[in-house]
Scaffold this motif. Structure first.
Motif, mmCIF file in Angstrom:
data_model
loop_
_atom_site.group_PDB
_atom_site.id
_atom_site.type_symbol
_atom_site.label_atom_id
_atom_site.label_comp_id
_atom_site.label_asym_id
_atom_site.label_seq_id
_atom_site.Cartn_x
_atom_site.Cartn_y
_atom_site.Cartn_z
ATOM 1 N N MET A 45 3.204 1.906 -2.142
ATOM 2 C CA MET A 45 3.576 2.240 -3.511
ATOM 3 C C MET A 45 2.881 3.507 -4.017
ATOM 4 N N GLU A 46 1.608 3.670 -3.626
ATOM 5 C CA GLU A 46 0.832 4.801 -4.123
ATOM 6 C C GLU A 46 1.328 6.129 -3.581
ATOM 7 N N ALA A 61 4.769 -3.502 -11.376
ATOM 8 C CA ALA A 61 3.644 -3.325 -10.448
ATOM 9 C C ALA A 61 3.166 -1.879 -10.418
ATOM 10 N N LEU A 62 4.115 -0.945 -10.567
ATOM 11 C CA LEU A 62 3.754 0.473 -10.537
ATOM 12 C C LEU A 62 2.758 0.810 -11.623
ATOM 13 N N HIS A 63 2.792 0.042 -12.691
ATOM 14 C CA HIS A 63 1.888 0.227 -13.821
ATOM 15 C C HIS A 63 0.426 0.223 -13.382
ATOM 16 N N PHE A 64 0.133 -0.502 -12.298
ATOM 17 C CA PHE A 64 -1.258 -0.663 -11.880
ATOM 18 C C PHE A 64 -1.670 0.245 -10.742
ATOM 19 N N SER A 65 -0.705 0.997 -10.218
ATOM 20 C CA SER A 65 -1.106 1.822 -9.086
ATOM 21 C C SER A 65 -1.463 3.218 -9.569
ATOM 22 N N ALA A 66 -2.315 3.888 -8.812
ATOM 23 C CA ALA A 66 -2.785 5.211 -9.206
ATOM 24 C C ALA A 66 -1.638 6.214 -9.120
ATOM 25 N N PRO A 67 -1.309 6.879 -10.219
ATOM 26 C CA PRO A 67 -0.183 7.817 -10.188
ATOM 27 C C PRO A 67 -0.564 9.105 -9.468
ATOM 28 N N GLY A 114 0.803 -1.211 0.000
ATOM 29 C CA GLY A 114 0.000 0.000 0.000
ATOM 30 C C GLY A 114 0.837 1.263 0.000
#
Lengths: 325, 325
Positions: A189-190, A218-224, A187
């Motif tokens: 990462m966001e 994985a960062l590809h899927f987290s909300a930037p 969690g």
């Protein structure tokens, strides 16, 4: 009273450590008479704040935070900068001492004239601890520090609190034995503006590179957080000091490539901070009223027991509140 | 007045569609006189709610939501269940009509006696729309529906709103041409209790499997909602109806393997719903006071312009509030 605050402010602005320590003590105090004076002091020095680069650093114990902060801090000092190291550790109230901001773990840094290390303030709530740290950060800026590092150990919501007060949030992690990423709380990462895989020195270099790739996927899927900033995943070794200069360069690039980015961020952080403080204060005011507090508890209990629809319960409370105000 | 509500409630509880439609109209009404009556009705039928499985479904346009919901709904009906399909589409106010809950896209389902499809309620705010949908869900349960599907199109915060009112949140996605995942809005992963890759039929099957693996890896880094539920990534094809039965089995397993799981979830959802409604209400009450509203705007402006420290601004507002109450 105000005269001595003015004197304290002037002394603080010339960078005197004694004044800084006095000011921080005032800001950390819970005594009612100190609260107003602390805010008055902050109001006086406010125009002289905002001049430092504010960097949050997190990572679970074992990832090498202290070693990293020491190496990173010394590197900045070598470049002629003044560095303050603060910490948020909400558990410090309970344990009676924080493992963060521990000078014994950053001995060389703590000995430098250009460094200032302060352990986490104590506090009953995370909000209280965060307020103290945030205001201490402002004092450090007014005292002339160029970089403020705010460390947190990843307990509960402390990362969210730190991310809400800094320009840049750096997450430290490790490559595990099987290439899986270690030391990055799920969690987190966001919140990251960059992720640095520490201890990326031989013989762990390949594992670190594989972990970095995994994280990039994985960062590809987290909300930037930003449309125009792709979160870099870097390798570093606090031990050999490799990768640290690249991290600092990246942070400076983040700050300078879009002039409005930091300014806009800080404005919205300040406004949100005010709004949260107002919400907390309103909640406390409502709770002070015995009748309303009892009513709220009773209604919540009925909702919990599925005896009352939530909206109706809320309406009853608001009606009672309006009647009393 | 209450007599006719009692009559309406009794009719609703026997499953009469006319009564359900009337009750929903009441709940969706913004007229002050209807608000109190709607809450009274909900209070009457509350003991008869909670009996359905509440499933949220999201996915960007193109992922095949309507086809999925129709196929899934018909499958449930074949098993003898009654299915209601609701929707949250906050843009419906602007566009004058929602693309969700559109019976023309679920023609066969809409013709079934055992199905009930309702388009998204209109509303000025997401909170208003969410309240109406949530309360309509309770009415459907009281009317005897076994499964309530709540669809959302992934605009703004609507997924968060739906996730906060259902037992299980299903995210639909697609495999893209290059195996990358499509149709899953970034940041949605943390809300999902399961992810289903749709259109997993030849010749796309291999691509779907690769996309599924990619997502399983990424899930490793996101904050889990439950310690004891690993988010499954499944393949399905609404067109060939493969994988749908597995999805339903999985949802039933989720609900039954820990008896307290759903009950605890619903309780906390209801309490949180009440708390949010109270917070929103308090904020509105404060805003109704002209002086306080003007003061708040002024203080926020000063904080934004970095002319006033946030905590001090909050304190001044709270002092003014206390003086007026």
């Amino acid at each position: 009273m105000s005269q001595s605050l003015q004197t304290l402010a002037e002394s603080l602005l010339t960078g005197k450590r004694r004044a800084l320590a006095k000011a921080i003590t005032l800001v950390e105090s819970s005594r009612t008479e100190d609260t107003a004076r602390a805010q008055e002091l902050l109001n006086i020095i406010l125009p002289q704040t905002g001049k430092a680069r504010r960097i949050g650093i997190t990572g679970v114990p074992g990832v090498g935070k202290s070693t990293f902060i020491e190496a990173f801090g010394l590197m900045l000092i070598e470049q002629g900068l003044k560095v303050a190291v603060l910490a948020i550790d909400p558990s410090s109230e309970r344990t009676g001492g924080s493992i963060l901001g521990d000078k014994t773990r950053m001995l060389e840094l703590s000995r430098s004239e250009a460094a200032f290390i302060r352990p986490s303030p104590a506090g009953k709530t995370l909000g209280g601890v965060a307020r103290r740290t945030r205001e201490t950060m402002l004092l450090c800026e007014a005292a002339g520090f160029d970089v403020v590092l705010v460390e947190t150990v990843g307990v509960g919501q402390s990362e969210t609190a730190v991310a809400a007060m800094v320009d840049f949030f750096l997450v430290l992690a490790l490559a595990g034995a099987g290439d899986e990423l270690q030391g990055m709380k799920r969690g987190i990462m966001e919140l990251a503006d960059a992720i640095a895989i520490n201890k990326a020195e031989e013989p762990y270099l390949q594992a670190a590179e594989r972990a970095a790739q995994q994280i990039r996927n994985a960062l590809h899927f987290s909300a930037p957080k930003y449309d125009d900033w792709q979160v870099p995943v870097l390798l570093c070794s606090a031990l050999t000091q490799s990768g640290l200069a690249e991290i600092w360069t990246m942070i400076q690039q983040f700050a300078s490539e879009r002039p409005e980015r930091i300014r806009g961020l800080r404005r919205s952080q300040s406004v949100r901070w005010m709004q949260e403080t107002v919400s907390d204060g309103l909640r406390r005011l409502v709770e002070k009223n015995e009748e309303l507090r009892a009513l709220r508890k009773d209604l919540e209990q009925q909702v919990f027991a599925e005896e009352l629809p939530p909206t109706l319960a809320a309406m009853r409370f608001l009606e009672a509140f309006e009647r009393r105000t």
